[in-house]
Design an enzyme around this catalytic site. Sequence first.
Site, PDB file in Angstrom:
ATOM      1  N   LYS A  22      36.838  34.766  47.824  1.00 30.65           N
ATOM      2  CA  LYS A  22      37.775  34.676  46.687  1.00 30.65           C
ATOM      3  C   LYS A  22      38.139  36.071  46.194  1.00 30.65           C
ATOM      4  CE  LYS A  22      36.091  34.448  42.570  1.00 30.65           C
ATOM      5  NZ  LYS A  22      36.127  35.066  41.242  1.00 30.65           N
ATOM      6  N   ASN A  23      37.129  36.897  45.941  1.00 32.11           N
ATOM      7  CA  ASN A  23      37.424  38.193  45.319  1.00 32.11           C
ATOM      8  C   ASN A  23      38.193  39.124  46.255  1.00 32.11           C
ATOM      9  OD1 ASN A  23      36.376  37.331  42.948  1.00 32.11           O
ATOM     10  ND2 ASN A  23      34.411  38.394  43.136  1.00 32.11           N
ATOM     11  N   CYS A 117      35.999  38.011  27.905  1.00 34.27           N
ATOM     12  CA  CYS A 117      35.783  36.790  28.674  1.00 34.27           C
ATOM     13  C   CYS A 117      34.347  36.334  28.483  1.00 34.27           C
ATOM     14  CB  CYS A 117      36.126  36.985  30.140  1.00 34.27           C
ATOM     15  SG  CYS A 117      34.854  37.776  31.083  1.00 34.27           S
ATOM     16  N   ARG A 122      34.377  43.385  29.012  1.00 37.06           N
ATOM     17  CA  ARG A 122      35.096  43.779  30.226  1.00 37.06           C
ATOM     18  C   ARG A 122      36.362  44.597  29.950  1.00 37.06           C
ATOM     19  NH1 ARG A 122      35.104  38.859  34.412  1.00 37.06           N
ATOM     20  NH2 ARG A 122      35.391  40.515  35.905  1.00 37.06           N
ATOM     21  N   GLN A 126      39.116  52.122  32.580  1.00 38.84           N
ATOM     22  CA  GLN A 126      39.054  52.911  33.812  1.00 38.84           C
ATOM     23  C   GLN A 126      40.316  52.725  34.659  1.00 38.84           C
ATOM     24  OE1 GLN A 126      36.340  55.084  34.395  1.00 38.84           O
ATOM     25  NE2 GLN A 126      36.070  54.466  32.268  1.00 38.84           N
ATOM     26  N   ASP A 305      26.957  38.641  40.616  1.00 38.43           N
ATOM     27  CA  ASP A 305      27.512  37.314  40.888  1.00 38.43           C
ATOM     28  C   ASP A 305      26.495  36.354  41.502  1.00 38.43           C
ATOM     29  OD1 ASP A 305      29.901  38.136  39.863  1.00 38.43           O
ATOM     30  OD2 ASP A 305      30.890  38.431  41.803  1.00 38.43           O
ATOM     31  N   ARG A 397      37.474  27.291  40.014  1.00 39.00           N
ATOM     32  CA  ARG A 397      38.146  28.603  40.021  1.00 39.00           C
ATOM     33  C   ARG A 397      37.754  29.403  41.254  1.00 39.00           C
ATOM     34  NH1 ARG A 397      38.253  32.088  34.629  1.00 39.00           N
ATOM     35  NH2 ARG A 397      39.171  33.450  36.200  1.00 39.00           N
TER      36      ARG A 397
HETATM   37  N1  EPU Z   1      34.146  48.278  33.123  1.00 37.91           N
HETATM   38  C1  EPU Z   1      34.573  49.075  32.096  1.00 37.91           C
HETATM   39  N2  EPU Z   1      35.848  49.583  32.132  1.00 37.91           N
HETATM   40  C2  EPU Z   1      36.701  49.266  33.132  1.00 37.91           C
HETATM   41  C3  EPU Z   1      36.273  48.445  34.178  1.00 37.91           C
HETATM   42  C4  EPU Z   1      34.989  47.963  34.157  1.00 37.91           C
HETATM   43  O1  EPU Z   1      33.811  49.365  31.168  1.00 37.91           O
HETATM   44  O2  EPU Z   1      37.853  49.745  33.080  1.00 37.91           O
HETATM   45  C5  EPU Z   1      32.773  47.741  33.137  1.00 37.91           C
HETATM   46  C6  EPU Z   1      32.722  46.221  33.018  1.00 37.91           C
HETATM   47  O3  EPU Z   1      32.839  45.782  31.688  1.00 37.91           O
HETATM   48  C7  EPU Z   1      31.379  45.929  33.626  1.00 37.91           C
HETATM   49  C8  EPU Z   1      31.270  46.991  34.733  1.00 37.91           C
HETATM   50  O4  EPU Z   1      32.200  47.997  34.388  1.00 37.91           O
HETATM   51  O5  EPU Z   1      30.372  46.116  32.690  1.00 37.91           O
HETATM   52  C9  EPU Z   1      31.563  46.508  36.136  1.00 37.91           C
HETATM   53  O6  EPU Z   1      32.691  45.656  36.141  1.00 37.91           O
HETATM   54  P1  EPU Z   1      33.761  45.650  37.333  1.00 37.91           P
HETATM   55  O7  EPU Z   1      34.981  46.345  36.886  1.00 37.91           O
HETATM   56  O8  EPU Z   1      33.118  46.120  38.586  1.00 37.91           O
HETATM   57  O9  EPU Z   1      34.087  44.096  37.448  1.00 37.91           O
HETATM   58  P2  EPU Z   1      35.465  43.522  37.965  1.00 37.91           P
HETATM   59  O10 EPU Z   1      36.023  44.417  38.976  1.00 37.91           O
HETATM   60  O11 EPU Z   1      36.309  43.159  36.791  1.00 37.91           O
HETATM   61  C10 EPU Z   1      34.612  42.170  40.014  1.00 37.91           C
HETATM   62  C11 EPU Z   1      34.520  40.717  40.420  1.00 37.91           C
HETATM   63  C12 EPU Z   1      33.484  40.018  39.546  1.00 37.91           C
HETATM   64  C13 EPU Z   1      32.145  40.737  39.736  1.00 37.91           C
HETATM   65  C14 EPU Z   1      32.280  42.215  39.397  1.00 37.91           C
HETATM   66  C15 EPU Z   1      31.027  43.028  39.658  1.00 37.91           C
HETATM   67  C16 EPU Z   1      36.773  40.216  41.165  1.00 37.91           C
HETATM   68  C17 EPU Z   1      38.002  39.443  40.962  1.00 37.91           C
HETATM   69  N3  EPU Z   1      35.814  40.073  40.249  1.00 37.91           N
HETATM   70  O12 EPU Z   1      35.009  42.169  38.636  1.00 37.91           O
HETATM   71  O13 EPU Z   1      33.382  38.696  40.043  1.00 37.91           O
HETATM   72  O14 EPU Z   1      31.174  40.154  38.908  1.00 37.91           O
HETATM   73  O15 EPU Z   1      33.347  42.802  40.186  1.00 37.91           O
HETATM   74  O16 EPU Z   1      30.647  42.932  40.984  1.00 37.91           O
HETATM   75  O17 EPU Z   1      36.648  40.923  42.158  1.00 37.91           O
HETATM   76  C18 EPU Z   1      33.004  36.378  39.919  1.00 37.91           C
HETATM   77  O18 EPU Z   1      33.462  36.284  41.066  1.00 37.91           O
HETATM   78  O19 EPU Z   1      32.416  35.433  39.347  1.00 37.91           O
HETATM   79  C19 EPU Z   1      33.148  37.643  39.199  1.00 37.91           C
HETATM   80  C20 EPU Z   1      33.009  37.735  37.877  1.00 37.91           C
END
Ligand code: EPU
Length: 418
Positions: A22-23, A117, A122, A126, A305, A397
């Site tokens: 999915k991701n 969320c 989140r 960045q 995850d 989802r």
């Molecule tokens: N963060 C920030 N600022 C940013 C971006 C991230 O502070 O601009 C923080 C987040 O709040 C969190 C940490 O950095 O504390 C890591 O978050 P990340 O950005 O890596 O998460 P994401 O890219 O939004 C993806 C997956 C998530 C998975 C995370 C971590 C997708 C669509 N989603 O989210 O998947 O948990 O990486 O591996 O790729 C799921 O599939 O259930 C899911 C939540």
Amino acid sequence: MDRFAIRGGVPLCGEVAASGSKNSSLALIAASLLTDQPFELSNVPRVRDVDTFVRILETLGLAAQWKTGDRLALAGGMPASHEAPYDLVRTMRASFMVLGPLVARCGRARVSLPGGCAIGARPVDQHLRGLEALGAKVRLSGGYVEAQAERLRGTRFEFDMRTVNGTQNVLMAACLAEGTTLLENAAVEPEVGELIDVLTGMGARISGRDTDRLEIQGVPELSSVDHRVAGDRIEAGTLLIGAAITGGDATVTGVRPADLDAVLSKLRETGLEVTATDDSIRVRRSGPVTGTHVATAPFPGFPTDMQAQMMALLCTAQGGSMLSETIFENRFMHVSELRRLGADITVDGRTAFIQGVSELTGAPVMATDLRASASLVLAGLAARGETHINRVYHIDRGYERLEEKLQALGGRIRREKV
Ligand code: EPU
């Protein structure tokens, strides 16, 4: 609204194929915005988040079409609109990944801020800082991010933390920037690697795959691609824990064991028999599972995850366990629901202390987010009696026909309309 009715106590045994990730699929669909040419993906899971992303592309004026089964054809072309509206973005944060490609392609983008969320605040700072470093003028207005740049320019940018979608967003934008971009402290999750493979196949020039330092030489345009999405490592891990928690013996095919290394090591540590081939993993339980300590971490660490599903398993382990969540600040929503099934868990800040119990018992529970819901399904499969899981739309989802896969392994689970 659908719910799952589960009658627990049957060991999950047999073989089942993982769906596509999915991701990965979500990031790859965003990458289709970078080209005028046809873009085809196969092994795309038919899950709600993918449907949402396809709707976003359509809102941007780009055609998408499901071909046979799991093949998704995206038309490419210049987006007619550069706005991703609140109503869609708020339902799925990953849609924020259209921002980088839209600015790179159209010179401007207007994308709703995703908001908080169920698993934490989140932020997307960045993503925004990375695009600003590439020369985009970014401002917030009425809940929307507006970004503009005639042509993005190569830069050096260091992420403050490892962010998966943040890395993917900025990386996609950098591919069409003028000059060379250096991204430091980039995420190294397999889904980033897969995106790099696809972008490279489209003509992007990227070095540093699987390292936290990516160098991108911008090119003026990218071409078409036809790519088979890798198996979903989190779905595979969930199904394998299903075998573990029920005392079964299951094999999941179509997944790369290296992508799940940290999970497999922990499963071995608890006493499970884990074997793997190049593209399949088997988990067999022939004795008790013992408690362990787990802390989530960016790849190659234990994935956040899989935290909730691992917790379900540890609820029935012998002895005590400790599970720390280091990625998201609020990812223990499953704890109170697992307690309803008889689990003995206390939480202190970001650490959960789990005392194994000899048996879980069925109860009605409520799903709160995707992975929390998966952990409740697993616990329900192990529990004595009947468990009802409400709000199954969270599972839909991100898991493709989860109940059918579990049924194929012998699980007694049905979807009911309520
Ligand atoms: N963060 C920030 N600022 C940013 C971006 C991230 O502070 O601009 C923080 C987040 O709040 C969190 C940490 O950095 O504390 C890591 O978050 P990340 O950005 O890596 O998460 P994401 O890219 O939004 C993806 C997956 C998530 C998975 C995370 C971590 C997708 C669509 N989603 O989210 O998947 O948990 O990486 O591996 O790729 C799921 O599939 O259930 C899911 C939540």
